[in-house]
Design a protein around this motif. Structure first.
Motif, PDB file in Angstrom:
ATOM      1  N   LEU A   1       0.830  -1.202   0.000  1.00  0.00           N
ATOM      2  CA  LEU A   1       0.000   0.000   0.000  1.00  0.00           C
ATOM      3  C   LEU A   1       0.866   1.254   0.000  1.00  0.00           C
ATOM      4  CD1 LEU A   1      -2.771  -0.995   2.564  1.00  0.00           C
ATOM      5  CD2 LEU A   1      -3.011  -0.826   0.082  1.00  0.00           C
ATOM      6  N   TYR A   2       1.931   1.226   0.790  1.00  0.00           N
ATOM      7  CA  TYR A   2       2.851   2.362   0.812  1.00  0.00           C
ATOM      8  C   TYR A   2       3.461   2.578  -0.573  1.00  0.00           C
ATOM      9  CZ  TYR A   2       7.068   5.066   1.696  1.00  0.00           C
ATOM     10  OH  TYR A   2       8.067   6.018   1.628  1.00  0.00           O
ATOM     11  N   SER A   3       3.950   1.510  -1.181  1.00  0.00           N
ATOM     12  CA  SER A   3       4.565   1.614  -2.507  1.00  0.00           C
ATOM     13  C   SER A   3       3.561   2.101  -3.542  1.00  0.00           C
ATOM     14  CB  SER A   3       5.134   0.261  -2.939  1.00  0.00           C
ATOM     15  OG  SER A   3       6.206  -0.114  -2.110  1.00  0.00           O
ATOM     16  N   LEU A   4       2.330   1.609  -3.437  1.00  0.00           N
ATOM     17  CA  LEU A   4       1.292   2.017  -4.381  1.00  0.00           C
ATOM     18  C   LEU A   4       1.010   3.505  -4.270  1.00  0.00           C
ATOM     19  CD1 LEU A   4      -0.882   1.219  -6.459  1.00  0.00           C
ATOM     20  CD2 LEU A   4      -2.419   0.802  -4.536  1.00  0.00           C
ATOM     21  N   GLY A   5       0.823   3.994  -3.047  1.00  0.00           N
ATOM     22  CA  GLY A   5       0.514   5.405  -2.859  1.00  0.00           C
ATOM     23  C   GLY A   5       1.644   6.311  -3.298  1.00  0.00           C
ATOM     24  N   VAL A   6       2.860   5.976  -2.899  1.00  0.00           N
ATOM     25  CA  VAL A   6       4.018   6.796  -3.259  1.00  0.00           C
ATOM     26  C   VAL A   6       4.271   6.740  -4.764  1.00  0.00           C
ATOM     27  CG1 VAL A   6       6.511   7.074  -2.971  1.00  0.00           C
ATOM     28  CG2 VAL A   6       5.076   6.595  -0.989  1.00  0.00           C
ATOM     29  N   GLY A   7       4.112   5.559  -5.347  1.00  0.00           N
ATOM     30  CA  GLY A   7       4.309   5.421  -6.793  1.00  0.00           C
ATOM     31  C   GLY A   7       3.295   6.216  -7.580  1.00  0.00           C
ATOM     32  N   PHE A   8       2.044   6.166  -7.132  1.00  0.00           N
ATOM     33  CA  PHE A   8       0.995   6.920  -7.808  1.00  0.00           C
ATOM     34  C   PHE A   8       1.254   8.417  -7.703  1.00  0.00           C
ATOM     35  CE2 PHE A   8      -3.118   9.146  -7.427  1.00  0.00           C
ATOM     36  CZ  PHE A   8      -3.581   8.961  -8.716  1.00  0.00           C
ATOM     37  N   ALA A   9       1.618   8.894  -6.511  1.00  0.00           N
ATOM     38  CA  ALA A   9       1.894  10.319  -6.327  1.00  0.00           C
ATOM     39  C   ALA A   9       3.062  10.769  -7.196  1.00  0.00           C
ATOM     40  CB  ALA A   9       2.187  10.607  -4.854  1.00  0.00           C
ATOM     41  N   SER A  10       4.108   9.941  -7.259  1.00  0.00           N
ATOM     42  CA  SER A  10       5.273  10.264  -8.083  1.00  0.00           C
ATOM     43  C   SER A  10       4.907  10.326  -9.557  1.00  0.00           C
ATOM     44  CB  SER A  10       6.361   9.216  -7.845  1.00  0.00           C
ATOM     45  OG  SER A  10       7.464   9.432  -8.700  1.00  0.00           O
ATOM     46  N   MET A  11       4.083   9.385  -9.994  1.00  0.00           N
ATOM     47  CA  MET A  11       3.664   9.361 -11.395  1.00  0.00           C
ATOM     48  C   MET A  11       2.837  10.592 -11.744  1.00  0.00           C
ATOM     49  SD  MET A  11       1.500   6.396 -13.380  1.00  0.00           S
ATOM     50  CE  MET A  11       0.098   6.557 -12.263  1.00  0.00           C
ATOM     51  N   ILE A  12       1.886  10.951 -10.887  1.00  0.00           N
ATOM     52  CA  ILE A  12       1.022  12.105 -11.139  1.00  0.00           C
ATOM     53  C   ILE A  12       1.828  13.399 -11.137  1.00  0.00           C
ATOM     54  CG2 ILE A  12      -0.878  13.476 -10.202  1.00  0.00           C
ATOM     55  CD1 ILE A  12      -1.686  10.864 -11.614  1.00  0.00           C
ATOM     56  N   GLU A  13       2.747  13.523 -10.191  1.00  0.00           N
ATOM     57  CA  GLU A  13       3.584  14.723 -10.132  1.00  0.00           C
ATOM     58  C   GLU A  13       4.415  14.864 -11.404  1.00  0.00           C
ATOM     59  OE1 GLU A  13       6.681  16.727  -6.966  1.00  0.00           O
ATOM     60  OE2 GLU A  13       6.956  14.616  -7.489  1.00  0.00           O
ATOM     61  N   LYS A  14       4.982  13.763 -11.877  1.00  0.00           N
ATOM     62  CA  LYS A  14       5.814  13.796 -13.073  1.00  0.00           C
ATOM     63  C   LYS A  14       4.994  14.159 -14.311  1.00  0.00           C
ATOM     64  CE  LYS A  14       9.034  10.982 -15.791  1.00  0.00           C
ATOM     65  NZ  LYS A  14       9.734   9.669 -15.884  1.00  0.00           N
ATOM     66  N   LEU A  15       3.825  13.550 -14.445  1.00  0.00           N
ATOM     67  CA  LEU A  15       2.965  13.842 -15.591  1.00  0.00           C
ATOM     68  C   LEU A  15       2.489  15.290 -15.568  1.00  0.00           C
ATOM     69  CD1 LEU A  15       0.820  10.574 -15.732  1.00  0.00           C
ATOM     70  CD2 LEU A  15       2.557  11.301 -17.377  1.00  0.00           C
ATOM     71  N   ALA A  16       2.150  15.789 -14.379  1.00  0.00           N
ATOM     72  CA  ALA A  16       1.692  17.179 -14.271  1.00  0.00           C
ATOM     73  C   ALA A  16       2.792  18.154 -14.666  1.00  0.00           C
ATOM     74  CB  ALA A  16       1.230  17.446 -12.833  1.00  0.00           C
ATOM     75  N   ARG A  17       4.025  17.878 -14.245  1.00  0.00           N
ATOM     76  CA  ARG A  17       5.141  18.756 -14.626  1.00  0.00           C
ATOM     77  C   ARG A  17       5.381  18.720 -16.133  1.00  0.00           C
ATOM     78  NH1 ARG A  17       8.154  16.390 -10.360  1.00  0.00           N
ATOM     79  NH2 ARG A  17       9.409  15.346 -11.944  1.00  0.00           N
ATOM     80  N   GLN A  18       5.287  17.538 -16.714  1.00  0.00           N
ATOM     81  CA  GLN A  18       5.556  17.402 -18.142  1.00  0.00           C
ATOM     82  C   GLN A  18       4.522  18.140 -18.988  1.00  0.00           C
ATOM     83  OE1 GLN A  18       5.680  13.136 -18.665  1.00  0.00           O
ATOM     84  NE2 GLN A  18       7.869  13.015 -18.244  1.00  0.00           N
ATOM     85  N   HIS A  19       3.265  18.084 -18.555  1.00  0.00           N
ATOM     86  CA  HIS A  19       2.194  18.656 -19.372  1.00  0.00           C
ATOM     87  C   HIS A  19       1.785  20.049 -18.948  1.00  0.00           C
ATOM     88  CE1 HIS A  19       1.610  14.945 -21.661  1.00  0.00           C
ATOM     89  NE2 HIS A  19       1.799  14.306 -20.536  1.00  0.00           N
ATOM     90  N   GLY A  20       2.382  20.541 -17.878  1.00  0.00           N
ATOM     91  CA  GLY A  20       2.196  21.932 -17.515  1.00  0.00           C
ATOM     92  C   GLY A  20       0.935  22.272 -16.783  1.00  0.00           C
ATOM     93  N   HIS A  21      -0.219  21.734 -17.217  1.00  0.00           N
ATOM     94  CA  HIS A  21      -1.470  22.111 -16.573  1.00  0.00           C
ATOM     95  C   HIS A  21      -2.374  20.946 -16.266  1.00  0.00           C
ATOM     96  CE1 HIS A  21      -2.496  21.843 -20.854  1.00  0.00           C
ATOM     97  NE2 HIS A  21      -3.729  21.622 -20.458  1.00  0.00           N
TER      98      HIS A  21
END
Length: 269
Positions: free
Chosen positions: A247-267
């Motif tokens: 569960l810890y890995s899932l939550g942290v992995g999901f947050a990392s993925m969303i943060e990376k995608l948001a930075r890449q796409h700007g908005h």
């Protein structure tokens, strides 16, 4: 000189008062800094002289988190090679074909072979792969109760929730604060469901990152004199179906993925 095995071992030596005398906001943040070698144990004024002498000066660890992930993945892959794929697929509600187990992650097909190789269209970071392998190997396939709880209220969550808050919820909150379209994009991109009346939050989205392991993300918008807030909740069967580390890995992995995608796409993601 003794070496720390993980962040929790460092934390066990601290008084957990979050006094900030070390200059960090919480004892957990300080413990993580000590574990990576950025800070030293003696910088905490409450640690005993005996413990300081025992651990001395910890060397700076180069990419320690990545090294730990590789070790965990290696152990999981060894375990994966020994299980009966057809039996496990039936137990966890997945399919088995051509030597691969296939299940849904974020609404997308995610397949794994005996060597632990992943086949999917979604972005896979080590955290997500660790969670997926934990689910395939250890899930008890317990029926959902629809009772949402924070990580700290799960049987083994007490020792993990502070680090989870820093590495997952705080990252998601910052992303939600910055990108106003985040929650509508989560629904659109990851087959989520926006719901109402969840803990009196302003926005709430339910995602199904793994079968039998849903996540509820609640966001409270900033108000006059109050900052925004974000909480991530699991069904109270979550630990039985994935394990606390999963569960810890899932939550942290999901947050990392969303943060990376948001930075890449700007908005938006």
């Amino acid at each position: 000189m003794a070496q720390f095995a993980n962040v929790m071992e460092v934390l066990s030596l601290l008084d957990k008062s979050n006094c900030r005398k070390c200059g960090e906001k919480t004892c957990m943040v300080f413990a993580a800094s000590v574990f990576t070698g950025k800070r030293q144990l003696h910088e905490c004024p409450t640690v005993s002289k005996e413990d300081i002498a025992k651990y001395g000066v910890q060397p700076k660890k180069r990419n320690k988190i990545e090294e730990e992930n590789e070790k965990v993945l290696s152990l999981l892959k060894d375990r994966l090679a020994s299980i009966d794929f057809e039996e496990r697929a039936e137990t966890i509600g997945a399919t088995c074909r051509n030597g691969r187990i296939t299940l849904k992650i974020m609404g997308k097909d995610f397949s794994v072979d005996k060597e632990g190789n992943a086949y999917t269209d979604i972005h896979v970071n080590p955290w997500v792969l660790i969670a997926a392998l934990n689910y395939i190997i250890f899930s008890k396939a317990k029926p959902l109760s629809s009772n949402w709880v924070p990580l700290r209220e799960l049987p083994s969550g007490k020792d993990w929730y502070r680090l989870f808050g820093q590495s997952c919820e705080k990252v998601l909150k910052k992303t939600a604060d910055t990108y106003s379209d985040l929650f509508s994009d989560l629904v659109r991109m990851f087959s989520g469901t926006q719901v109402e009346d969840q803990f009196k939050s302003d926005v709430a989205v339910i995602l199904s990152p793994l079968p039998l392991v849903p996540m509820l993300i609640c966001y409270w918008k900033p108000e006059e004199g109050m900052e925004s807030a974000l909480g991530l909740f699991f069904d109270d069967t979550g630990e039985a179906n994935l394990g606390i580390e999963g569960l810890y890995s899932l939550g942290v992995g999901f947050a990392s993925m969303i943060e990376k995608l948001a930075r890449q796409h700007g908005h938006s993601v």
